[in-house]
Structures are given as structure tokens and as C-alpha cells.
Design a protein around this motif. Structure first.
Motif, PDB file in Angstrom:
ATOM      1  N   SER A 133     -11.021  18.073 -29.475  1.00  0.00           N
ATOM      2  CA  SER A 133     -10.283  17.069 -29.497  1.00  0.00           C
ATOM      3  C   SER A 133      -8.966  17.094 -28.918  1.00  0.00           C
ATOM      4  O   SER A 133      -8.295  18.449 -28.419  1.00  0.00           O
ATOM      5  N   SER A 134      -8.292  16.243 -28.492  1.00  0.00           N
ATOM      6  CA  SER A 134      -7.240  16.075 -27.629  1.00  0.00           C
ATOM      7  C   SER A 134      -6.100  15.407 -28.515  1.00  0.00           C
ATOM      8  O   SER A 134      -6.320  14.156 -28.798  1.00  0.00           O
ATOM      9  N   TRP A 135      -4.964  15.930 -28.614  1.00  0.00           N
ATOM     10  CA  TRP A 135      -3.935  15.289 -29.526  1.00  0.00           C
ATOM     11  C   TRP A 135      -2.401  15.192 -28.392  1.00  0.00           C
ATOM     12  O   TRP A 135      -2.221  16.055 -27.852  1.00  0.00           O
ATOM     13  N   SER A 136      -2.015  14.124 -28.671  1.00  0.00           N
ATOM     14  CA  SER A 136      -0.677  14.013 -27.759  1.00  0.00           C
ATOM     15  C   SER A 136      -0.017  12.928 -28.573  1.00  0.00           C
ATOM     16  O   SER A 136      -0.282  12.105 -29.529  1.00  0.00           O
ATOM     17  N   ILE A 137       1.660  13.027 -28.331  1.00  0.00           N
ATOM     18  CA  ILE A 137       2.543  12.476 -29.173  1.00  0.00           C
ATOM     19  C   ILE A 137       3.722  12.088 -28.217  1.00  0.00           C
ATOM     20  O   ILE A 137       3.878  12.779 -27.283  1.00  0.00           O
ATOM     21  N   SER A 138       4.364  10.940 -28.749  1.00  0.00           N
ATOM     22  CA  SER A 138       5.413  10.487 -27.812  1.00  0.00           C
ATOM     23  C   SER A 138       6.318   9.927 -28.767  1.00  0.00           C
ATOM     24  O   SER A 138       6.292   9.409 -30.073  1.00  0.00           O
ATOM     25  N   LEU A 139       7.663  10.431 -28.709  1.00  0.00           N
ATOM     26  CA  LEU A 139       8.816   9.547 -29.284  1.00  0.00           C
ATOM     27  C   LEU A 139       9.448   8.536 -28.553  1.00  0.00           C
ATOM     28  O   LEU A 139      10.070   9.080 -27.616  1.00  0.00           O
ATOM     29  N   ASP A 140       9.556   7.592 -28.757  1.00  0.00           N
ATOM     30  CA  ASP A 140      10.362   6.379 -28.327  1.00  0.00           C
ATOM     31  C   ASP A 140      11.742   5.933 -28.865  1.00  0.00           C
ATOM     32  O   ASP A 140      11.777   6.171 -30.367  1.00  0.00           O
ATOM     33  N   GLY A 141      12.837   5.464 -28.152  1.00  0.00           N
ATOM     34  CA  GLY A 141      13.780   5.104 -29.091  1.00  0.00           C
ATOM     35  C   GLY A 141      14.841   6.286 -29.618  1.00  0.00           C
ATOM     36  O   GLY A 141      15.328   6.138 -30.760  1.00  0.00           O
ATOM     37  N   THR A 142      14.939   7.328 -28.843  1.00  0.00           N
ATOM     38  CA  THR A 142      15.558   8.522 -29.351  1.00  0.00           C
ATOM     39  C   THR A 142      17.111   8.437 -28.597  1.00  0.00           C
ATOM     40  O   THR A 142      17.709   9.623 -28.828  1.00  0.00           O
ATOM     41  N   ALA A 143      17.329   7.301 -28.191  1.00  0.00           N
ATOM     42  CA  ALA A 143      18.938   7.516 -27.750  1.00  0.00           C
ATOM     43  C   ALA A 143      19.947   7.825 -28.785  1.00  0.00           C
ATOM     44  O   ALA A 143      19.733   7.149 -29.884  1.00  0.00           O
ATOM     45  N   GLY A 144      20.869   8.530 -28.578  1.00  0.00           N
ATOM     46  CA  GLY A 144      21.737   8.921 -29.466  1.00  0.00           C
ATOM     47  C   GLY A 144      21.433  10.123 -30.471  1.00  0.00           C
ATOM     48  O   GLY A 144      22.108  10.452 -31.464  1.00  0.00           O
ATOM     49  N   MET A 145      20.091  10.540 -30.201  1.00  0.00           N
ATOM     50  CA  MET A 145      19.508  11.441 -30.946  1.00  0.00           C
ATOM     51  C   MET A 145      19.094  12.792 -30.409  1.00  0.00           C
ATOM     52  O   MET A 145      19.023  12.621 -29.024  1.00  0.00           O
ATOM     53  N   GLN A 146      19.016  13.940 -31.061  1.00  0.00           N
ATOM     54  CA  GLN A 146      18.608  15.143 -30.325  1.00  0.00           C
ATOM     55  C   GLN A 146      17.382  15.683 -31.299  1.00  0.00           C
ATOM     56  O   GLN A 146      17.420  15.666 -32.614  1.00  0.00           O
ATOM     57  N   VAL A 147      16.362  15.720 -30.357  1.00  0.00           N
ATOM     58  CA  VAL A 147      14.945  16.065 -31.083  1.00  0.00           C
ATOM     59  C   VAL A 147      15.257  17.996 -31.130  1.00  0.00           C
ATOM     60  O   VAL A 147      14.994  18.501 -29.933  1.00  0.00           O
ATOM     61  N   ASN A 148      15.141  18.438 -32.111  1.00  0.00           N
ATOM     62  CA  ASN A 148      15.482  19.748 -32.355  1.00  0.00           C
ATOM     63  C   ASN A 148      14.105  20.749 -32.491  1.00  0.00           C
ATOM     64  O   ASN A 148      13.872  21.575 -32.155  1.00  0.00           O
ATOM     65  N   LYS A 149      13.050  19.881 -33.246  1.00  0.00           N
ATOM     66  CA  LYS A 149      11.907  20.606 -33.562  1.00  0.00           C
ATOM     67  C   LYS A 149      10.792  19.375 -33.538  1.00  0.00           C
ATOM     68  O   LYS A 149      10.810  18.495 -34.377  1.00  0.00           O
TER      69      LYS A 149
END
Length: 159
Positions: A133-149
Motif C-alpha cells: 500500500s502507498s500512503w501520502s498526505i498533504s496539508l493545505d492552508g498552513t499560512a501563519g502556522m508552523q508544522v512541528n510534527k
């Protein structure tokens, strides 16, 4: 103006329904994808992983009798501080099945986040030939945010 014939509309609707449901199965409260080797099931209302099994070896990696859980977890920092979110924080969830071996899961409307456009999209695909199986993820609308983990996929394997 030309009127559409009612029986033709019914046939057209049934054909469209069959095309949309091909490849994924809606069994009550879950949606599944499988390729004859692997079967994955997700909760239809939340996107939680509820089952993961290898059909060739009969190995069950995650069972429906166990509590379902979020397939992802994200730690974000914005002007209000740091917080960890998962599928339970999303007010809206939807899924679609573009082909027989792919499932697209989308979570949005996170009320506790300042950025109201934040959205998470996960794509789960099964190989047509292998037990993969192949798994991918995307985060959209992250303006003004920091993704730590970002933890994805989160799969709790049973022993």
C-alpha cells in the motif's frame, strides 16, 4: 424545450451509481479498498482506520474489534500557541474513490485553528500486483502556522 424521459433518467442514475461505487465497498459504517491481497477499511463518518488485513497470508494487522484511531496526527504552532490535532478535531470529513485501488480522504473545518482554510488530504493506494500500500498526505492552508510534527500513517499493529 425537450423533456427528458423518466426511465432513461433512472437508468442513467443507476449507471452513475455503479461507476462511483466500483472498487470501494460501503459496508454499513465503513468504506473499504482491496486488491485481492490487502484490504483496508476506514470509518465512513470520520476516516479512522478500522481494519487492515493481508488476504494472502490471512494476517490481520488491525482488527475491527479494537478501537478505531486517527491515521494521522499533526502538531502545529500558530499565534495562539502549540496544539496537536487529529481527525477528532475536524468538523467535516469526506472521501472519494477515483479508481478501484485508491481512496482519497479529506478533513477540514478545524474550529480550534485560527486559519479556517486548513485542510488535510490523505491518499491511500493499493498496488495492483503486490501486497503493498502507498500512503501520502498533504496539508493545505498552513499560512501563519508552523508544522512541528506529522505522524502518518499511524497504524497500530496488533501482536
Amino acid at each position: 424545450m425537450k423533456r427528458l424521459n423518466f426511465p432513461y433518467l433512472i437508468i442513467l442514475f443507476l449507471c452513475a451509481a455503479l461507476i462511483v461505487s466500483a472498487g470501494c465497498s460501503n459496508k454499513g459504517n465503513e468504506i473499504t479498498i482491496e486488491n485481492g491481497r490487502i484490504i483496508l477499511a476506514f470509518d465512513k463518518k470520520t476516516g479512522a482506520l478500522v481494519s487492515f488485513s493481508d488476504l494472502v497470508s490471512s494476517q490481520v494487522y488491525y482488527d475491527k474489534n479494537l478501537p478505531s484511531f486517527s491515521p494521522w496526527e499533526v502538531e502545529l504552532t500558530d499565534s495562539s500557541g502549540t496544539q496537536t490535532i487529529d481527525i477528532s478535531d475536524a468538523c467535516k470529513f469526506r472521501y472519494r474513490n477515483p479508481d478501484v485501488s485508491t481512496l482519497i480522504l479529506e478533513w477540514k473545518k478545524f474550529e480550534d485553528l485560527k486559519n479556517k482554510n486548513f485542510r488535510i488530504t490523505a491518499i491511500v493506494s493499493l498496488d495492483e500486483v503486490k501486497q503493498m500500500s502507498s500512503w501520502s498526505i498533504s496539508l493545505d492552508g498552513t499560512a501563519g502556522m508552523q508544522v512541528n510534527k506529522l505522524a502518518f500513517p499511524r497504524i497500530k499493529i496488533i501482536e
